[in-house]
Write a protein that holds these residues in place. Structure first.
Motif, mmCIF file in Angstrom:
data_model
loop_
_atom_site.group_PDB
_atom_site.id
_atom_site.type_symbol
_atom_site.label_atom_id
_atom_site.label_comp_id
_atom_site.label_asym_id
_atom_site.label_seq_id
_atom_site.Cartn_x
_atom_site.Cartn_y
_atom_site.Cartn_z
ATOM 1 N N GLU A 69 -2.575 -44.054 -29.026
ATOM 2 C CA GLU A 69 -3.718 -43.434 -29.697
ATOM 3 C C GLU A 69 -3.743 -41.871 -29.175
ATOM 4 O O GLU A 69 -4.096 -41.171 -30.014
ATOM 5 N N LEU A 70 -3.613 -41.817 -27.678
ATOM 6 C CA LEU A 70 -3.588 -40.252 -27.317
ATOM 7 C C LEU A 70 -2.644 -39.230 -28.333
ATOM 8 O O LEU A 70 -3.061 -38.203 -28.415
ATOM 9 N N ARG A 71 -1.312 -39.889 -28.094
ATOM 10 C CA ARG A 71 -0.402 -39.300 -28.962
ATOM 11 C C ARG A 71 -0.720 -38.690 -30.477
ATOM 12 O O ARG A 71 -0.553 -37.760 -30.830
ATOM 13 N N SER A 72 -1.251 -39.580 -31.128
ATOM 14 C CA SER A 72 -1.915 -39.556 -32.502
ATOM 15 C C SER A 72 -2.738 -38.247 -32.408
ATOM 16 O O SER A 72 -2.928 -37.609 -33.260
ATOM 17 N N ARG A 73 -3.756 -38.440 -31.534
ATOM 18 C CA ARG A 73 -4.999 -37.426 -31.297
ATOM 19 C C ARG A 73 -4.105 -35.911 -31.039
ATOM 20 O O ARG A 73 -4.907 -34.863 -31.402
ATOM 21 N N LEU A 74 -3.119 -35.844 -30.380
ATOM 22 C CA LEU A 74 -2.441 -34.798 -29.984
ATOM 23 C C LEU A 74 -1.425 -34.072 -31.183
ATOM 24 O O LEU A 74 -1.134 -32.998 -31.164
ATOM 25 N N ALA A 75 -1.005 -35.090 -31.801
ATOM 26 C CA ALA A 75 0.179 -34.530 -32.895
ATOM 27 C C ALA A 75 -0.337 -33.574 -33.758
ATOM 28 O O ALA A 75 -1.335 -33.775 -34.437
ATOM 29 N N GLY A 76 0.418 -32.462 -34.130
ATOM 30 C CA GLY A 76 -0.035 -31.604 -35.049
ATOM 31 C C GLY A 76 -1.146 -30.690 -34.609
ATOM 32 O O GLY A 76 -1.430 -29.620 -35.364
ATOM 33 N N GLN A 77 -1.551 -30.908 -33.272
ATOM 34 C CA GLN A 77 -2.786 -30.122 -32.726
ATOM 35 C C GLN A 77 -2.230 -29.052 -31.805
ATOM 36 O O GLN A 77 -1.253 -29.344 -31.080
#
Ligand code: ZN
Length: 282
Positions: A131-139
């Motif tokens: 979940e953390l990875r998806s919050r960070l991806a592309g940001q």
């Protein structure tokens, strides 16, 4: 190297620049940064013992990941509050990362920050980081945290091999990691993770109360009726937020959170233990 016409203005991690010259990167070649593009966001570090000037440390970030341990060391809500004020001021989305969930429950910290509606992650050493990875991806995310909270460990789990990269940077600059205040950008899933070794606090002195209140849309609507330079604290005279609170029109927990963040600008940062970090996993 920086073109002379740029003057003394500094170039920081996250800046977008125009470069001319030999861009091959081969030894003994030269390229010049001729222009720094306008910055969409700016995160400032407070002056400290090693550097008396308040400086921009990261430009153009989207998100501020505030890393806070649930135990060992005990949570530092004051540090988190100051990070939140810095994030709101810089126009970054805050993301609360509570580490060492194997040592203590997150309930109290989550209760403290629930009125702010922050996105958060509760992380143990074996936690799945999906979940953390998806919050960070592309940001473009800046990681901040005081020593011992597991920030470097977390960054290294997200981007394995970070320790080596940090060692390389130190070899080049000749500065010890714990004294370096330069930020390090790591490529991550279409975005960037920016680690900020040595950043313990943010410059908050310049931040106007109105900028913080603007982050509280429900309260900001009342604040327009406050006297000029209203502190919005309980003792303030004719504060429209206090009046609305007394009429039961706004959430007391939201007001308490706002007041806490407003007062977090005042005074010095909590000082850290002066002992040197124990290693790259500090
Ligand atoms: Zn007020």
């Amino acid at each position: 190297m920086k073109a002379r016409e740029l003057g003394r203005g500094s170039i920081v991690v996250g800046d977008r620049v125009d470069v001319v010259g030999d861009l091959s990167g081969r030894p003994d070649t030269l390229a010049r940064v001729v222009r720094v593009r306008e910055r969409a966001s700016v995160l400032r570090r407070t002056a400290d013992d090693t550097d008396p000037v308040e400086r921009v440390i990261v430009a153009n970030a989207d998100q501020l990941a505030i890393v806070c341990a649930l135990a060992d060391p005990a949570p530092q809500p004051r540090f988190v509050d100051r990070c939140l004020v810095a994030a709101y001021d810089a126009g970054l989305e805050p993301l609360l990362c509570l580490t060492k969930a194997d040592l203590a429950a997150p309930d109290e910290m989550l209760g403290t920050y629930k009125p702010l509606g922050l996105p958060y992650e509760v992380l143990g050493p074996d936690e799945d980081l999906g979940e953390l990875r998806s919050r960070l991806a592309g940001q473009t995310t800046v990681f901040v945290g005081s020593s011992g909270v597991g920030k470097s460990t977390l960054v290294n789990r997200l981007v394995p091999g970070t320790d080596r990269a940090v060692g390389h940077v130190n070899a080049v600059t000749g500065r010890g990691r714990h004294t370096s205040t330069s930020a390090l950008a790591l490529e991550f899933e279409g975005g960037w993770l920016i680690d900020t070794p040595g950043v313990r606090s943010f410059g908050l002195a310049h931040i106007d109360a109105a900028e913080i209140v603007a982050g509280f849309h429900d309260l900001d609507a009342f604040a327009v009726d406050c006297p000029p330079d209203c502190s919005h604290q309980a003792e303030a005279t004719d504060c429209a937020i206090t009046a609305a609170l007394e009429r039961g029109e706004i959430d007391p927990e939201r007001v308490a959170s706002l007041r806490r963040l407003l007062s977090s600008r005042e005074g010095e940062d909590e000082t850290e233990p002066s002992s040197p970090p124990t290693g790259p996993h500090s």
